[in-house]
Design an enzyme around this catalytic site. Structure first.
Site, PDB file in Angstrom:
ATOM      1  N   SER A 123      26.749  42.532   7.485  1.00 29.09           N
ATOM      2  CA  SER A 123      27.461  42.619   7.908  1.00 29.09           C
ATOM      3  C   SER A 123      29.180  42.088   7.527  1.00 29.09           C
ATOM      4  O   SER A 123      30.484  41.983   7.784  1.00 29.09           O
ATOM      5  CB  SER A 123      27.747  43.797   8.928  1.00 29.09           C
ATOM      6  OG  SER A 123      27.465  43.062   9.892  1.00 29.09           O
TER       7      SER A 123
ATOM      8  N   LYS B 222      31.784  41.682  15.421  1.00 25.39           N
ATOM      9  CA  LYS B 222      32.499  41.726  14.002  1.00 25.39           C
ATOM     10  C   LYS B 222      33.905  41.521  14.651  1.00 25.39           C
ATOM     11  O   LYS B 222      34.210  40.520  15.480  1.00 25.39           O
ATOM     12  CB  LYS B 222      32.796  43.546  14.754  1.00 25.39           C
ATOM     13  CG  LYS B 222      31.242  44.416  14.345  1.00 25.39           C
ATOM     14  CD  LYS B 222      30.877  44.321  12.650  1.00 25.39           C
ATOM     15  CE  LYS B 222      29.314  45.363  12.599  1.00 25.39           C
ATOM     16  NZ  LYS B 222      28.452  43.879  12.531  1.00 25.39           N
TER      17      LYS B 222
END
EC number: 3.4.21.88
Length: 206
Positions: free
Chosen positions: A123, A160
């Protein structure tokens, strides 16, 4: 070393335990709250006494400016801890989460790294954080918009890019195949565990 009073011994044990569990010393206010002092100033006086006896070192200008002298540190394990599976509700640096230690100088990263986390998934591939990499993490509890964080959302740990708008946090991937994770702080739990400060590519340097 001069003998400690019972209260001083209690504070020293609290400091050691806090460092072992979270990677950071407690603040004066946290010491005061946990031990029932009326103010942080009372904790400060005990800390000064511990410093005079050589049990701790005080670094001025920061709320967590307490460190243990080298001889007081636990040297049974050295280097940066690699954190494995994190149990719900437990501090990320709790001893039971440590898989192993790597002999890496924490100061080679800026800010200094406190632990390593193995990257799962792709990701964050667009900024060079890849599956299997070791992510060096600086332990903090708050983040600014745009920083790459290690966050715990309802006890799931993720890496993230952080963005906060009002009472809502968005955790953005660096891969167009992934949608942002939306966290409404009014009813969801979010804990910032640290900032990404470096990447070790698939075991290089180890």
């Amino acid at each position: 070393m001069r003998p400690l009073t019972p209260r001083q011994a209690e504070i020293l044990e609290l400091i050691k335990r806090n460092i072992a569990e979270t990677g950071m010393p407690p603040t004066r206010a946290e010491i005061a709250t946990r031990l029932g002092f009326k103010s942080a100033n009372a904790a400060e006086e005990h800390l000064k006494a511990l410093a005079k006896k050589g049990c701790i070192e005080i670094m001025p200008g920061t709320s967590r400016g307490i460190r243990l002298p080298v001889e007081e540190e636990d040297n049974s394990e050295t280097g940066l801890p690699l954190i494995g599976q994190v149990a719900a509700g437990e501090p990320i640096l709790a001893q039971e989460h440590v898989e192993q230690y790597y002999q890496i100088d924490p100061s080679m990263f800026h800010p200094t790294a406190n632990f390593l986390l193995r990257v799962k998934g792709d990701s964050m591939k667009n900024i060079g954080i890849l599956e299997g990499d070791l992510l060096a993490v600086h332990k903090v509890q708050q983040a600014r918009n745009g920083q790459v964080v290690v966050a715990r959302v309802d006890d799931d740990v993720t890496v993230k890019r952080f963005e906060k708008k009002g009472n809502v946090v968005y955790l953005h991937a660096e891969n167009e195949d992934y949608s942002p994770i939306k966290v409404d702080l009014s009813f969801q739990s979010l804990t910032i565990e640290g900032l990404a400060v470096g990447v070790i590519r698939n075991g290089d340097w180890l």
